[in-house]
Scaffold this motif. Sequence first.
Motif, short mmCIF file in Angstrom:
data_model
loop_
_atom_site.label_atom_id
_atom_site.label_comp_id
_atom_site.label_asym_id
_atom_site.label_seq_id
_atom_site.Cartn_x
_atom_site.Cartn_y
_atom_site.Cartn_z
N LEU A 176 -2.27 7.58 -2.74
CA LEU A 176 -2.44 7.04 -4.08
C LEU A 176 -1.91 5.61 -4.08
N ALA A 177 -2.77 4.67 -4.41
CA ALA A 177 -2.43 3.24 -4.32
C ALA A 177 -2.65 2.56 -5.67
N ALA A 178 -1.89 1.51 -5.90
CA ALA A 178 -1.97 0.78 -7.17
C ALA A 178 -3.34 0.12 -7.31
N GLY A 179 -4.10 0.57 -8.31
CA GLY A 179 -5.42 0.02 -8.52
C GLY A 179 -5.40 -1.45 -8.85
N ASP A 180 -4.37 -1.89 -9.59
CA ASP A 180 -4.28 -3.29 -9.99
C ASP A 180 -3.84 -4.19 -8.85
N HIS A 181 -3.56 -3.62 -7.67
CA HIS A 181 -3.18 -4.43 -6.50
C HIS A 181 -4.24 -4.34 -5.41
#
Length: 255
Positions: free
Chosen positions: A104-109
């Motif tokens: 799970l990774a930061a979508g905004d990054h």
Amino acid sequence: MTEGDTPPGARFDLRPARDHGLTPAQRLRSQVREAGLGTLALNGAWRVLTRGYLAAAHRLAVAGRENLPAEPPFVLVANHASHLDALALSSVLRGECARRAFALAAGDHFFTTTGGAAFAAYAVGALPVWRRRTSRRDLETLRARLLEDRLVLILFPEGTRSRDGAMARFQPGLGALIAGTKAPVVPCWIEGAHAAWPATARMPRPRPLRLAIGAPLSFADVPNGRTGWESVTQAAEEAVRALAPSRERGEGPAT
């Protein structure tokens, strides 16, 4: 086998792919994205490269590998101080667990540009979590995928990378994802990632990494409500902290 040859009582549970009907751009940034043969091949090549890099540049040492469940679903959680963290956790997975793993990774990054989103989605195998607008529906989608699709989810409950290497408090989203399910949570501690690639640096440095994997935690009997979510989050946080060197827990210098 013809239709008339179907054994009595046989059941076929057929459904369209979760991402059926999405455009390529939508699929990149979707939490229901499924891995096709091409994606699996690309992700497998990425894992080989990652393992080689971690061994050569960071001399990654792993303790507690026997604590990893033999098959999915389960969730890996750890402290978070570097982009190397997800690479270290995914590198220890093998076989079906590796093929079914999503970080799970930061979508905004990671998902703001098409090129970055494509690399995160198809090489790293990341699913976006939009930190400022994650909804209850998003968590329910991930929860359903974890159980029904038998996934391995890699997540960092602090919500962002530590700027000083110290672990922050866990956010309650982990509890909403896992409370009342049979999927275990595997606590991990990553040592050395902040020195190797802190959030303030553009590129990693050749520093050693150590990964400690703890015994799986079960939350099958925890109610899926706010009190249960807080209980899951607290227990997982304590288990991760317990794997840290004594100096990280405020117990004096490590021996």
